[in-house]
Design a protein around this motif. Structure first.
Motif, PDB file in Angstrom:
ATOM      1  N   PHE A  15      -2.257  -2.091  62.181  1.00 25.27           N
ATOM      2  CA  PHE A  15      -1.991  -1.169  61.080  1.00 25.27           C
ATOM      3  C   PHE A  15      -2.276  -1.828  59.733  1.00 25.27           C
ATOM      4  O   PHE A  15      -2.778  -1.193  58.816  1.00 25.27           O
ATOM      5  CB  PHE A  15      -0.554  -0.646  61.162  1.00 25.27           C
ATOM      6  CG  PHE A  15      -0.292   0.086  62.458  1.00 25.27           C
ATOM      7  CD1 PHE A  15      -0.778   1.365  62.655  1.00 25.27           C
ATOM      8  CD2 PHE A  15       0.392  -0.523  63.491  1.00 25.27           C
ATOM      9  CE1 PHE A  15      -0.574   2.027  63.853  1.00 25.27           C
ATOM     10  CE2 PHE A  15       0.609   0.126  64.693  1.00 25.27           C
ATOM     11  CZ  PHE A  15       0.117   1.412  64.875  1.00 25.27           C
ATOM     12  N   LYS A  16      -1.980  -3.107  59.623  1.00 26.58           N
ATOM     13  CA  LYS A  16      -2.317  -3.869  58.416  1.00 26.58           C
ATOM     14  C   LYS A  16      -3.833  -3.933  58.268  1.00 26.58           C
ATOM     15  O   LYS A  16      -4.377  -3.719  57.181  1.00 26.58           O
ATOM     16  CB  LYS A  16      -1.718  -5.280  58.505  1.00 26.58           C
ATOM     17  CG  LYS A  16      -2.068  -6.172  57.358  1.00 26.58           C
ATOM     18  CD  LYS A  16      -1.262  -5.835  56.155  1.00 26.58           C
ATOM     19  CE  LYS A  16      -1.556  -6.860  55.060  1.00 26.58           C
ATOM     20  NZ  LYS A  16      -1.347  -6.319  53.753  1.00 26.58           N
ATOM     21  N   ASP A  22       1.993  -3.232  53.541  1.00 27.48           N
ATOM     22  CA  ASP A  22       2.724  -4.193  54.381  1.00 27.48           C
ATOM     23  C   ASP A  22       3.938  -3.540  55.032  1.00 27.48           C
ATOM     24  O   ASP A  22       4.167  -3.697  56.234  1.00 27.48           O
ATOM     25  CB  ASP A  22       3.179  -5.403  53.563  1.00 27.48           C
ATOM     26  CG  ASP A  22       2.047  -6.359  53.239  1.00 27.48           C
ATOM     27  OD1 ASP A  22       0.972  -6.242  53.865  1.00 27.48           O
ATOM     28  OD2 ASP A  22       2.242  -7.219  52.367  1.00 27.48           O
ATOM     29  N   GLU A  23       4.716  -2.814  54.248  1.00 24.31           N
ATOM     30  CA  GLU A  23       5.935  -2.185  54.766  1.00 24.31           C
ATOM     31  C   GLU A  23       5.623  -1.156  55.851  1.00 24.31           C
ATOM     32  O   GLU A  23       6.229  -1.147  56.914  1.00 24.31           O
ATOM     33  CB  GLU A  23       6.696  -1.522  53.617  1.00 24.31           C
ATOM     34  CG  GLU A  23       8.026  -0.940  54.039  1.00 24.31           C
ATOM     35  CD  GLU A  23       8.790  -0.364  52.861  1.00 24.31           C
ATOM     36  OE1 GLU A  23       9.512   0.627  53.080  1.00 24.31           O
ATOM     37  OE2 GLU A  23       8.671  -0.885  51.743  1.00 24.31           O
ATOM     38  N   LYS A  24       4.658  -0.290  55.589  1.00 17.26           N
ATOM     39  CA  LYS A  24       4.290   0.752  56.556  1.00 17.26           C
ATOM     40  C   LYS A  24       3.665   0.134  57.805  1.00 17.26           C
ATOM     41  O   LYS A  24       3.920   0.586  58.923  1.00 17.26           O
ATOM     42  CB  LYS A  24       3.334   1.759  55.912  1.00 17.26           C
ATOM     43  CG  LYS A  24       3.061   2.980  56.746  1.00 17.26           C
ATOM     44  CD  LYS A  24       4.303   3.824  56.908  1.00 17.26           C
ATOM     45  CE  LYS A  24       3.956   5.118  57.621  1.00 17.26           C
ATOM     46  NZ  LYS A  24       5.146   5.862  58.028  1.00 17.26           N
ATOM     47  N   ALA A  25       2.861  -0.903  57.630  1.00 17.25           N
ATOM     48  CA  ALA A  25       2.231  -1.569  58.772  1.00 17.25           C
ATOM     49  C   ALA A  25       3.284  -2.170  59.690  1.00 17.25           C
ATOM     50  O   ALA A  25       3.185  -2.053  60.916  1.00 17.25           O
ATOM     51  CB  ALA A  25       1.261  -2.647  58.286  1.00 17.25           C
ATOM     52  N   LYS A  26       4.305  -2.805  59.116  1.00 23.19           N
ATOM     53  CA  LYS A  26       5.385  -3.382  59.924  1.00 23.19           C
ATOM     54  C   LYS A  26       6.142  -2.297  60.673  1.00 23.19           C
ATOM     55  O   LYS A  26       6.471  -2.453  61.856  1.00 23.19           O
ATOM     56  CB  LYS A  26       6.340  -4.179  59.040  1.00 23.19           C
ATOM     57  CG  LYS A  26       5.778  -5.484  58.562  1.00 23.19           C
ATOM     58  CD  LYS A  26       6.755  -6.188  57.632  1.00 23.19           C
ATOM     59  CE  LYS A  26       6.144  -7.435  57.052  1.00 23.19           C
ATOM     60  NZ  LYS A  26       7.068  -8.090  56.098  1.00 23.19           N
TER      61      LYS A  26
END
Length: 108
Positions: A15-16, A22-26
């Motif tokens: 996703f990153k 960063d927040e959404k990817a995590k």
């Protein structure tokens, strides 16, 4: 004439690599991990979608969505609740930025 192919090493989070913040990817990575675990349990138990829906407390189309890997439709909390209903113990390890080992464990 052959073209040079450029290979770039991934970050470890698809996703990153796809450009999510960063927040959404995590968050999406966590959902994917939880969803994959749910999917694996359903497969190992060889449950029909109807049986799985009854255990998880959802309607059959929700099981179809899970099996399609559409985990972004669910909150982390809901996916954890599904794992609980499947008899799993879910642990969260909180690691502070200054330490590498887990400082606290929460069981949900």
């Amino acid at each position: 004439m052959a073209e040079d192919i450029v290979i770039e090493e991934g970050s470890g989070n698809i996703f990153k690599d796809l450009g999510f913040s960063d927040e959404k990817a995590k968050e999406e990575w966590l959902k994917a991990q939880l969803g994959a675990e749910i999917f694996g349990i359903l497969e190992r138990r060889q449950l029909t979608q109807t049986e799985a829906a009854k255990i998880l407390g959802v309607k059959q189309p929700e099981i179809s969505r899970l099996k399609s890997g559409k985990f972004s439709y669910y909150s982390v909390e809901r996916l954890m609740r599904f794992l609980d209903r499947l008899g799993c113990e879910v642990s969260i390890h909180i690691v502070g930025p200054e330490r590498e080992e887990a400082e606290r464990v929460m069981v949900i």
